[in-house]
Design an enzyme around this catalytic site. Structure first.
Site, PDB file in Angstrom:
ATOM      1  N   CYS A  56       0.836  -1.205   0.000  1.00  0.00           N
ATOM      2  CA  CYS A  56       0.000   0.000   0.000  1.00  0.00           C
ATOM      3  C   CYS A  56       0.875   1.260   0.000  1.00  0.00           C
ATOM      4  O   CYS A  56       1.601   1.497  -0.955  1.00  0.00           O
ATOM      5  CB  CYS A  56      -0.975  -0.038   1.175  1.00  0.00           C
ATOM      6  SG  CYS A  56      -2.311   1.158   1.024  1.00  0.00           S
ATOM      7  N   HIS A  82      -3.710  -5.003  -0.177  1.00  0.00           N
ATOM      8  CA  HIS A  82      -3.250  -5.529   1.109  1.00  0.00           C
ATOM      9  C   HIS A  82      -3.285  -7.056   1.098  1.00  0.00           C
ATOM     10  O   HIS A  82      -4.352  -7.635   1.285  1.00  0.00           O
ATOM     11  CB  HIS A  82      -4.156  -5.021   2.240  1.00  0.00           C
ATOM     12  CG  HIS A  82      -3.979  -3.565   2.512  1.00  0.00           C
ATOM     13  ND1 HIS A  82      -3.103  -3.086   3.452  1.00  0.00           N
ATOM     14  CD2 HIS A  82      -4.543  -2.481   1.940  1.00  0.00           C
ATOM     15  CE1 HIS A  82      -3.145  -1.768   3.457  1.00  0.00           C
ATOM     16  NE2 HIS A  82      -4.004  -1.374   2.554  1.00  0.00           N
ATOM     17  N   GLU A  85      -2.337  -8.997   3.344  1.00  0.00           N
ATOM     18  CA  GLU A  85      -2.703  -9.476   4.693  1.00  0.00           C
ATOM     19  C   GLU A  85      -4.206  -9.385   4.935  1.00  0.00           C
ATOM     20  O   GLU A  85      -4.701  -9.871   5.949  1.00  0.00           O
ATOM     21  CB  GLU A  85      -1.907  -8.706   5.754  1.00  0.00           C
ATOM     22  CG  GLU A  85      -2.385  -7.286   6.080  1.00  0.00           C
ATOM     23  CD  GLU A  85      -2.004  -6.222   5.055  1.00  0.00           C
ATOM     24  OE1 GLU A  85      -1.503  -6.562   3.971  1.00  0.00           O
ATOM     25  OE2 GLU A  85      -2.230  -5.032   5.345  1.00  0.00           O
TER      26      GLU A  85
END
Lengths: 262, 217
Positions: B88, B192, B194
């Site tokens: 990001c 992202h 994650e």
């Protein structure tokens, strides 16, 4: 459909109303029925293909915060999709704690009305991407037939004397990254989202809007996304009581040409 | 001990006060990597791989990186050819210049600019949600992931590298923008991993394998 949004998928967000670490579903914000453990339910929705999870802590009295933080922490250990947490968010410290526990976004409602400046400070400090402003709106009877909606606070118990469309615009200016819009008239009724309200807000702001309150069928979700122009739909009971899985919901939306993620 | 090091490379997630790093660390751990969150320059210097996350505003991120005295260690790791993953804002920081709230200089590792989505295109900004990433070619970061898979995005600005050869993935939102970068051992994604469920975790696992491979190689 929103012009030019390319392949961005519309989001399906199961919402878990949480009190004292347990999931409940409010029918018009009273009459609570216990429906289970939030971490387990979040994991199940993750498996079903939910795009995000939202926890709304509907008691949020100060002595219960530790329980909520623990639920958030345990959820973030196993669920790798975005998690939004709202309910009783009143200070930058509250936000910091929730983000640290593993929330990706926090949703602010009553405190935004009391102190609009709080939204600005929060978005400057933590970034707009994690600041959701929740608006509970109720239709105002109008003799001229032009609908308008008033903002309610304290979990829908008290009118704030503010016009919802105006308020959404102001919150965007103050740095909100997203609006979670709940129709007080429809919440818990399963009669469908208030499409007039949803489109009035989505046409006003250029940040994403999540439609909430009233979903009872898959058709309702379709209406919220396509007729209401919402970027995402939030629903509780149709998922909690296993009438439809998230997967089935997406298959339905896909069959009606709505971009969804599988 | 060597075996353990081989099996679980030491990856440092750079902590410079920008956002929650727990999910990045958890994601790396779930993918079988040994990950530490640290703001200690010496830990970064001794790491086998670096992850630079980041949320919020470009200016604040860059300022925090400078104030935490982490610019030189991060640039040093990149110069030493250690596997690097920017996420990001951590991707945007690689670029030379950002136009977010005025003009600000980034790390300048990748020539190009960071620009805003055009509001006039009837787009909701931030670009928030799950969107497809179209791979521009094979990349070790995308090993085992089907082309055009969905990943989770939340951002208002995007990287626009001068040289499109560094672009490893494109995403459509009003325009076609660069959603991932791959050049040498420098990897970056605007989305992202994650927060992108199984394919996101697969990216973190792939990065872990790149770090292992590098250490062994």
């Amino acid at each position: 459909m929103t012009g030019g949004s390319g392949e961005l998928a519309r989001r399906i967000i199961p919402c878990l109303d949480v009190t004292e670490g347990r999931v409940v579903k409010g029918v018009q914000f009273v009459n609570l029925i216990d429906a289970g453990d939030p971490v387990e339910i979040a994991e199940e929705y993750d498996r079903q293909g939910a795009d995000e999870i939202t926890f709304l802590d509907i008691t949020a009295s100060s002595d219960r915060r530790e329980i909520l933080l623990d639920v958030v922490k345990r959820t973030a250990e196993t669920v790798f999709i975005p998690l939004t947490v709202g309910g009783g968010v009143r200070s930058l410290e509250n936000i910091r704690e929730l983000l640290k526990a593993g929330a990706d976004k926090v949703s602010i409602n009553t405190e935004a009305v009391h102190q609009p400046r709080f939204v600005r400070e929060a978005s400057l400090k933590f970034g707009s991407q994690c600041i959701v402003v929740a608006i509970d709106a109720k239709r105002v009877a109008d003799p001229n037939g032009k609908p308008s909606w008033e903002v309610y606070i304290y979990g829908g118990r008290e009118p704030a004397g503010i016009d919802a469309v105006q308020w959404a615009r102001q919150m965007e200016e103050y740095g909100a990254g997203e609006i979670l819009l709940t129709s007080m008239d429809r919440d818990g009724t399963r009669d469908g989202y208030d499409i007039d309200l949803t489109s009035a807000i989505t046409e006003t702001v250029s940040i994403p809007v999540i439609a909430s309150g009233g979903a009872g069928t898959l058709e309702h979700l379709y209406e919220g996304l396509v007729m209401g122009g919402a970027s995402a739909v939030l629903a509780a009971s149709i998922f909690h009581f296993r009438e439809f899985t998230v997967q089935e919901t997406k298959e339905y939306l896909h069959s009606r040409d709505v971009a969804v993620r599988f | 001990m060597n075996i353990e090091n081989r099996a679980s490379p030491s990856i440092v997630v750079v902590d410079y006060g920008m956002g929650n790093l727990r999910s990045v660390q958890k994601g790396l751990e779930k993918a079988g990597c040994r990950a530490t969150v640290s703001s200690d320059p010496s830990r970064i210097e001794s790491a086998s791989g670096i992850v630079l996350p980041g949320v919020g505003a470009f200016r604040d991120c860059m300022a925090n990186l400078v104030n935490s005295r982490l610019v030189d260690p991060v640039l040093g790791a990149i110069e030493e050819n250690k596997p690097f993953l920017g996420i990001c804002l951590g991707m945007q920081l690689l670029l030379a210049v950002s136009e977010e709230f005025g003009t600000h200089e980034g790390l300048g590792v990748v020539p190009g600019r960071v620009v805003r989505f055009d509001r006039n295109k009837n787009l909701k900004v931030p670009h928030m949600g799950w969107n497809r990433v179209h791979f521009s070619g094979p990349s070790p970061l995308f090993k085992g992931i089907p082309d055009a898979s969905y990943f989770y995005f939340v951002h208002s600005y995007y990287a626009d590298p001068d040289n499109s050869d560094v672009v490893s993935g494109w995403t459509n939102y009003g325009i076609r923008f660069c959603s991932s970068i791959s050049t040498g051992n420098i990897f970056a994604c605007q989305f992202h991993p994650e927060k992108s469920q199984h394919w996101g975790l697969k990216i973190l696992e792939n990065f872990g394998n790149i770090v292992v491979g590098q250490k062994e190689g």
